[in-house]
Design a protein around this motif. Structure first.
Motif, PDB file in Angstrom:
ATOM      1  N   LEU A  25      -6.072   6.528  -5.872  1.00 54.58           N
ATOM      2  CA  LEU A  25      -5.431   6.165  -7.131  1.00 54.58           C
ATOM      3  C   LEU A  25      -5.022   4.692  -7.171  1.00 54.58           C
ATOM      4  O   LEU A  25      -4.273   4.277  -8.035  1.00 54.58           O
ATOM      5  N   ASN A  26      -5.507   3.915  -6.234  1.00 50.76           N
ATOM      6  CA  ASN A  26      -5.155   2.504  -6.143  1.00 50.76           C
ATOM      7  C   ASN A  26      -5.933   1.720  -7.201  1.00 50.76           C
ATOM      8  O   ASN A  26      -6.940   1.090  -6.921  1.00 50.76           O
ATOM      9  N   VAL A  27      -5.453   1.799  -8.429  1.00 52.27           N
ATOM     10  CA  VAL A  27      -6.122   1.181  -9.575  1.00 52.27           C
ATOM     11  C   VAL A  27      -5.395  -0.096  -9.981  1.00 52.27           C
ATOM     12  O   VAL A  27      -4.198  -0.244  -9.729  1.00 52.27           O
ATOM     13  N   PRO A  28      -6.094  -1.022 -10.616  1.00 51.07           N
ATOM     14  CA  PRO A  28      -5.424  -2.245 -11.068  1.00 51.07           C
ATOM     15  C   PRO A  28      -4.491  -1.965 -12.249  1.00 51.07           C
ATOM     16  O   PRO A  28      -4.859  -1.251 -13.180  1.00 51.07           O
ATOM     17  N   VAL A  29      -3.290  -2.520 -12.150  1.00 49.08           N
ATOM     18  CA  VAL A  29      -2.274  -2.352 -13.189  1.00 49.08           C
ATOM     19  C   VAL A  29      -1.775  -3.738 -13.593  1.00 49.08           C
ATOM     20  O   VAL A  29      -1.473  -4.562 -12.731  1.00 49.08           O
ATOM     21  N   HIS A  62      -1.718   6.381  -3.072  1.00 48.64           N
ATOM     22  CA  HIS A  62      -0.920   5.156  -3.088  1.00 48.64           C
ATOM     23  C   HIS A  62      -1.470   4.207  -4.140  1.00 48.64           C
ATOM     24  O   HIS A  62      -2.583   4.388  -4.640  1.00 48.64           O
ATOM     25  N   ILE A  63      -0.661   3.224  -4.445  1.00 53.41           N
ATOM     26  CA  ILE A  63      -1.072   2.191  -5.390  1.00 53.41           C
ATOM     27  C   ILE A  63      -0.457   0.881  -4.908  1.00 53.41           C
ATOM     28  O   ILE A  63       0.699   0.843  -4.491  1.00 53.41           O
ATOM     29  N   GLY A  64      -1.252  -0.161  -4.910  1.00 51.92           N
ATOM     30  CA  GLY A  64      -0.771  -1.481  -4.517  1.00 51.92           C
ATOM     31  C   GLY A  64      -0.394  -1.575  -3.056  1.00 51.92           C
ATOM     32  O   GLY A  64      -0.607  -0.656  -2.277  1.00 51.92           O
ATOM     33  N   ARG A  65       0.178  -2.715  -2.711  1.00 50.32           N
ATOM     34  CA  ARG A  65       0.598  -2.955  -1.333  1.00 50.32           C
ATOM     35  C   ARG A  65       2.113  -2.855  -1.159  1.00 50.32           C
ATOM     36  O   ARG A  65       2.601  -2.672  -0.060  1.00 50.32           O
ATOM     37  N   GLU A  66       2.824  -3.017  -2.250  1.00 48.84           N
ATOM     38  CA  GLU A  66       4.282  -3.018  -2.190  1.00 48.84           C
ATOM     39  C   GLU A  66       4.837  -1.614  -2.434  1.00 48.84           C
ATOM     40  O   GLU A  66       4.380  -0.918  -3.341  1.00 48.84           O
ATOM     41  N   PRO A  67       5.831  -1.213  -1.641  1.00 51.41           N
ATOM     42  CA  PRO A  67       6.419   0.117  -1.846  1.00 51.41           C
ATOM     43  C   PRO A  67       7.145   0.262  -3.184  1.00 51.41           C
ATOM     44  O   PRO A  67       7.436   1.374  -3.605  1.00 51.41           O
ATOM     45  N   THR A  68       7.412  -0.838  -3.857  1.00 53.35           N
ATOM     46  CA  THR A  68       8.086  -0.755  -5.155  1.00 53.35           C
ATOM     47  C   THR A  68       7.120  -0.395  -6.283  1.00 53.35           C
ATOM     48  O   THR A  68       7.548  -0.017  -7.372  1.00 53.35           O
ATOM     49  N   GLU A  69       5.817  -0.492  -6.031  1.00 47.08           N
ATOM     50  CA  GLU A  69       4.843  -0.162  -7.076  1.00 47.08           C
ATOM     51  C   GLU A  69       4.826   1.344  -7.300  1.00 47.08           C
ATOM     52  O   GLU A  69       5.024   2.130  -6.379  1.00 47.08           O
ATOM     53  N   LEU A 109       1.938  15.336  -9.701  1.00 39.83           N
ATOM     54  CA  LEU A 109       1.615  14.033  -9.133  1.00 39.83           C
ATOM     55  C   LEU A 109       2.821  13.517  -8.373  1.00 39.83           C
ATOM     56  O   LEU A 109       3.915  13.398  -8.925  1.00 39.83           O
ATOM     57  N   LEU A 110       2.627  13.220  -7.092  1.00 43.62           N
ATOM     58  CA  LEU A 110       3.697  12.665  -6.260  1.00 43.62           C
ATOM     59  C   LEU A 110       3.709  11.143  -6.376  1.00 43.62           C
ATOM     60  O   LEU A 110       2.653  10.515  -6.488  1.00 43.62           O
ATOM     61  N   GLU A 111       4.899  10.567  -6.323  1.00 46.05           N
ATOM     62  CA  GLU A 111       5.053   9.119  -6.398  1.00 46.05           C
ATOM     63  C   GLU A 111       4.329   8.441  -5.234  1.00 46.05           C
ATOM     64  O   GLU A 111       4.024   9.064  -4.213  1.00 46.05           O
ATOM     65  N   ASN A 112       4.043   7.170  -5.406  1.00 44.39           N
ATOM     66  CA  ASN A 112       3.353   6.312  -4.444  1.00 44.39           C
ATOM     67  C   ASN A 112       3.786   6.600  -3.001  1.00 44.39           C
ATOM     68  O   ASN A 112       4.951   6.411  -2.645  1.00 44.39           O
ATOM     69  N   LEU A 113       2.848   7.025  -2.187  1.00 44.44           N
ATOM     70  CA  LEU A 113       3.161   7.354  -0.794  1.00 44.44           C
ATOM     71  C   LEU A 113       3.674   6.152  -0.011  1.00 44.44           C
ATOM     72  O   LEU A 113       4.395   6.317   0.966  1.00 44.44           O
ATOM     73  N   ARG A 114       3.320   4.962  -0.433  1.00 44.19           N
ATOM     74  CA  ARG A 114       3.772   3.776   0.288  1.00 44.19           C
ATOM     75  C   ARG A 114       5.271   3.536   0.153  1.00 44.19           C
ATOM     76  O   ARG A 114       5.818   2.662   0.812  1.00 44.19           O
ATOM     77  N   TRP A 116       7.423   5.598   1.179  1.00 42.94           N
ATOM     78  CA  TRP A 116       8.074   6.374   2.225  1.00 42.94           C
ATOM     79  C   TRP A 116       7.739   5.804   3.595  1.00 42.94           C
ATOM     80  O   TRP A 116       6.577   5.522   3.909  1.00 42.94           O
ATOM     81  N   LYS A 117       8.760   5.672   4.445  1.00 40.45           N
ATOM     82  CA  LYS A 117       8.588   5.097   5.782  1.00 40.45           C
ATOM     83  C   LYS A 117       7.519   5.826   6.589  1.00 40.45           C
ATOM     84  O   LYS A 117       6.790   5.221   7.348  1.00 40.45           O
ATOM     85  N   GLY A 118       7.457   7.133   6.433  1.00 46.38           N
ATOM     86  CA  GLY A 118       6.488   7.917   7.200  1.00 46.38           C
ATOM     87  C   GLY A 118       5.053   7.486   6.948  1.00 46.38           C
ATOM     88  O   GLY A 118       4.223   7.501   7.850  1.00 46.38           O
ATOM     89  N   GLU A 119       4.741   7.099   5.719  1.00 40.13           N
ATOM     90  CA  GLU A 119       3.404   6.604   5.398  1.00 40.13           C
ATOM     91  C   GLU A 119       3.182   5.240   6.011  1.00 40.13           C
ATOM     92  O   GLU A 119       2.172   4.974   6.652  1.00 40.13           O
ATOM     93  N   LYS A 120       4.156   4.367   5.843  1.00 37.55           N
ATOM     94  CA  LYS A 120       4.048   2.991   6.359  1.00 37.55           C
ATOM     95  C   LYS A 120       3.907   2.988   7.867  1.00 37.55           C
ATOM     96  O   LYS A 120       3.156   2.214   8.443  1.00 37.55           O
ATOM     97  N   ASN A 121       4.658   3.870   8.548  1.00 39.41           N
ATOM     98  CA  ASN A 121       4.644   3.920  10.009  1.00 39.41           C
ATOM     99  C   ASN A 121       3.593   4.854  10.581  1.00 39.41           C
ATOM    100  O   ASN A 121       3.549   5.071  11.772  1.00 39.41           O
ATOM    101  N   ASN A 122       2.769   5.438   9.685  1.00 43.36           N
ATOM    102  CA  ASN A 122       1.695   6.336  10.106  1.00 43.36           C
ATOM    103  C   ASN A 122       2.221   7.493  10.980  1.00 43.36           C
ATOM    104  O   ASN A 122       1.643   7.826  12.000  1.00 43.36           O
ATOM    105  N   GLU A 123       3.313   8.084  10.528  1.00 42.01           N
ATOM    106  CA  GLU A 123       3.943   9.168  11.286  1.00 42.01           C
ATOM    107  C   GLU A 123       3.202  10.493  11.077  1.00 42.01           C
ATOM    108  O   GLU A 123       2.941  10.888   9.941  1.00 42.01           O
ATOM    109  N   ALA A 124       2.908  11.150  12.168  1.00 41.79           N
ATOM    110  CA  ALA A 124       2.190  12.429  12.108  1.00 41.79           C
ATOM    111  C   ALA A 124       2.989  13.469  11.327  1.00 41.79           C
ATOM    112  O   ALA A 124       2.415  14.253  10.568  1.00 41.79           O
TER     113      ALA A 124
END
Length: 127
Positions: A25-29, A62-69, A109-114, A116-124
């Motif tokens: 879902l990483n589309v240009p906005v 996820h969308i974008g690189r920033e967790p605020t997106e 639809l769940l909000e941007n996974l980025r 959440w720390k678990g996504e950023k830190n690649n937590e199992a």
């Protein structure tokens, strides 16, 4: 390469099930509006198949690189095709009941996974 069964191989076995679909879902906005819907349109084929088979569909991505997106612009595009239940906080206490109350064929639809720390830190455990 290992053979992978297409999603259509699940035909007839999804009624009453809950399916978690990780979608691209990483589309240009720009200014809060999706400017290229191609990835969403590609995901719609799978979403519609799962809905038609009677599954509750939970979409994450996820969308974008920033967790605020936010995926809210994606929600607005999806809303043009079907009703969408948007979950802003995946850790909120009411999320299990939101999923439980959803009917067959619902889209959640769940909000941007980025976000959440678990996504950023690649937590199992987050996966």
């Amino acid at each position: 390469m290992e053979n992978v069964n297409p999603v259509t191989s699940l035909e007839g076995s999804l009624r009453g099930k809950t399916v978690l679909l990780r979608a691209g879902l990483n589309v240009p906005v720009e200014n809060g509006t999706v400017v290229d819907e191609y990835r969403i349109e590609q995901a719609l084929r799978t979403i519609h198949f799962l809905q038609d088979e009677g599954a509750k569909v939970i979409v994450c991505g996820h969308i974008g690189r920033e967790p605020t997106e936010s995926l809210q612009p994606v929600q607005r595009v999806l809303q043009n095709h079907m009703p969408v239940i948007f979950v802003e906080d995946i850790y909120a206490e009411d999320v299990p009941s939101v999923i439980e109350r959803a009917t067959e064929g619902s889209l959640i639809l769940l909000e941007n996974l980025r976000r959440w720390k678990g996504e950023k830190n690649n937590e199992a455990a987050f996966a």
